[in-house]
Design an enzyme around this catalytic site. Structure first.
Site, PDB file in Angstrom:
ATOM      1  N   LYS A 110       0.834  -1.210   0.000  1.00 43.82           N
ATOM      2  CA  LYS A 110       0.000   0.000   0.000  1.00 43.82           C
ATOM      3  C   LYS A 110       0.867   1.258   0.000  1.00 43.82           C
ATOM      4  CE  LYS A 110      -2.340  -0.678   3.833  1.00 43.82           C
ATOM      5  NZ  LYS A 110      -1.866  -2.000   4.316  1.00 43.82           N
ATOM      6  N   ARG A 121      -9.397   1.589   9.233  1.00 41.84           N
ATOM      7  CA  ARG A 121      -8.945   0.223   9.467  1.00 41.84           C
ATOM      8  C   ARG A 121     -10.039  -0.603  10.160  1.00 41.84           C
ATOM      9  NH1 ARG A 121      -3.143   0.492   8.964  1.00 41.84           N
ATOM     10  NH2 ARG A 121      -2.126  -1.298   9.881  1.00 41.84           N
ATOM     11  N   ARG A 149      11.797  -7.759   5.502  1.00 36.98           N
ATOM     12  CA  ARG A 149      12.019  -6.313   5.428  1.00 36.98           C
ATOM     13  C   ARG A 149      13.045  -5.878   6.464  1.00 36.98           C
ATOM     14  NH1 ARG A 149       6.486  -3.323   4.614  1.00 36.98           N
ATOM     15  NH2 ARG A 149       6.156  -3.527   6.839  1.00 36.98           N
ATOM     16  N   ARG A 167      11.966  -4.189  12.072  1.00 38.74           N
ATOM     17  CA  ARG A 167      10.969  -3.544  12.935  1.00 38.74           C
ATOM     18  C   ARG A 167      10.307  -4.608  13.801  1.00 38.74           C
ATOM     19  NH1 ARG A 167       7.169  -0.075   9.008  1.00 38.74           N
ATOM     20  NH2 ARG A 167       5.593  -1.313  10.049  1.00 38.74           N
ATOM     21  N   ARG A 199      -0.875  -9.523  12.955  1.00 43.04           N
ATOM     22  CA  ARG A 199      -1.392  -8.387  12.190  1.00 43.04           C
ATOM     23  C   ARG A 199      -2.322  -8.863  11.069  1.00 43.04           C
ATOM     24  NH1 ARG A 199       3.712  -5.251  10.362  1.00 43.04           N
ATOM     25  NH2 ARG A 199       2.285  -3.664   9.597  1.00 43.04           N
TER      26      ARG A 199
HETATM   27  P1  AMP Z   1       0.835   0.383   9.081  1.00 42.13           P
HETATM   28  O1  AMP Z   1       2.154   1.019   8.867  1.00 42.13           O
HETATM   29  O2  AMP Z   1      -0.284   1.059   8.341  1.00 42.13           O
HETATM   30  O3  AMP Z   1       0.840  -1.104   8.851  1.00 42.13           O
HETATM   31  O4  AMP Z   1       0.477   0.586  10.646  1.00 42.13           O
HETATM   32  C1  AMP Z   1       1.314   0.079  11.659  1.00 42.13           C
HETATM   33  C2  AMP Z   1       0.543  -0.033  12.961  1.00 42.13           C
HETATM   34  O5  AMP Z   1       0.031   1.246  13.342  1.00 42.13           O
HETATM   35  C3  AMP Z   1      -0.695  -0.935  12.927  1.00 42.13           C
HETATM   36  O6  AMP Z   1      -0.369  -2.291  13.118  1.00 42.13           O
HETATM   37  C4  AMP Z   1      -1.516  -0.362  14.067  1.00 42.13           C
HETATM   38  O7  AMP Z   1      -1.028  -0.760  15.325  1.00 42.13           O
HETATM   39  C5  AMP Z   1      -1.252   1.131  13.939  1.00 42.13           C
HETATM   40  N1  AMP Z   1      -2.246   1.778  13.025  1.00 42.13           N
HETATM   41  C6  AMP Z   1      -1.984   2.417  11.844  1.00 42.13           C
HETATM   42  N2  AMP Z   1      -3.118   2.877  11.279  1.00 42.13           N
HETATM   43  C7  AMP Z   1      -4.121   2.513  12.114  1.00 42.13           C
HETATM   44  C8  AMP Z   1      -5.537   2.684  12.087  1.00 42.13           C
HETATM   45  N3  AMP Z   1      -6.165   3.307  11.090  1.00 42.13           N
HETATM   46  N4  AMP Z   1      -6.262   2.176  13.134  1.00 42.13           N
HETATM   47  C9  AMP Z   1      -5.663   1.558  14.165  1.00 42.13           C
HETATM   48  N5  AMP Z   1      -4.342   1.345  14.251  1.00 42.13           N
HETATM   49  C10 AMP Z   1      -3.569   1.818  13.240  1.00 42.13           C
END
Ligand code: AMP
Length: 225
Positions: free
Chosen positions: A13, A88, A123, A156, A167
């Site tokens: 994404k 989300r 990664r 990470r 996740r």
């Molecule tokens: P991402 O980089 O988008 O995969 O986000 C990494 C982490 O940030 C996720 O696993 C969540 O813990 C948190 N996070 C990011 N965006 C959201 C969202 N819209 N709602 C809830 N948690 C989020």
């Protein structure tokens, strides 16, 4: 051009979002990036979010909605925006709508779970700059060292295998239902609902981008006719 990207973690994404934002000259709003910056800067939000993110859970809808409301009033959002990683959950989608934060397109990037695990666990990141590598698909010149600085790369915490599986489970339980939500909305109210565009996220990055631009353009033409 107001776009939402939905897809499992590691579907690409962020990469596809960046390419589209460059093409359409709109800002990429990634809640994951905003939260990671807060963690790096040790802000109260960062301290609250870190443990939740390291576990692979979602931070609360309230936190996310507040972040978005703050971000969306910035002048660069006037002509559109791309949301990467938000909404989300269904409550997030409903709250955005009720706060008059609308979308024209919902893009679903589809990638198989096994591919995701391979992509994410490989990664590696240079923590200072955010430069990312992949041990198989985009390896650094020297094993585990950043190409520009020679610093050590890290994995990470939320990219470790157990967390990735968590996740993915969170994605299937809490985020994937959004696809039905948006499809249903479009079926009921074609004129006001955002257009849902599914796309295969496996394969060459440029080919996926070109395909996406084509799909968006075709959808715009159909919507105008
Ligand atoms: P991402 O980089 O988008 O995969 O986000 C990494 C982490 O940030 C996720 O696993 C969540 O813990 C948190 N996070 C990011 N965006 C959201 C969202 N819209 N709602 C809830 N948690 C989020």
């Amino acid at each position: 051009m107001r776009i939402v990207f939905i897809g499992p973690p590691g579907a690409g994404k962020g990469t596809q979002a960046a390419l589209l934002c460059e093409k359409f000259k709109i800002p990429q709003i990634s809640t994951g990036d905003i939260l990671r910056t807060a963690i790096k800067e040790n802000t109260p939000l960062g301290l609250k979010a870190k443990e939740i993110m390291d576990r692979g859970d979602l931070v609360s809808d309230e936190i996310i909605i507040d972040l978005i409301k703050e971000r969306i009033v910035e002048p660069d959002c006037r002509h559109g925006y791309l949301f990467d990683g938000v909404p989300r959950t269904i409550p997030q989608a409903e709250t955005l709508e009720s706060q008059n934060i609308h979308f024209d397109y919902v893009i679903e990037l589809i990638v198989d779970d096994n591919k995701i695990v391979e992509r994410i666990t490989g990664r590696r990141v240079h923590p200072e700059s955010g430069r990312t590598y992949h041990i198989k698909f985009n390896p650094p010149k020297r094993a585990n060292k950043d190409d520009l600085t020679g610093d050590d790369l890290i994995q990470r915490e939320d990219d470790k295998e157990e967390t990735v599986k968590k996740r993915l489970a969170v994605y299937h339980n809490q985020t994937a239902p959004l696809i039905h939500f948006y499809k249903q909305w479009e079926a009921e109210d074609r004129h006001n609902a955002p257009k849902y565009i599914p796309i295969n996220g496996e394969g060459d990055v440029t080919a996926i981008h070109n395909n996406l631009v084509k799909l968006l353009t075709n959808t715009q033409l159909i919507a105008k006719s």
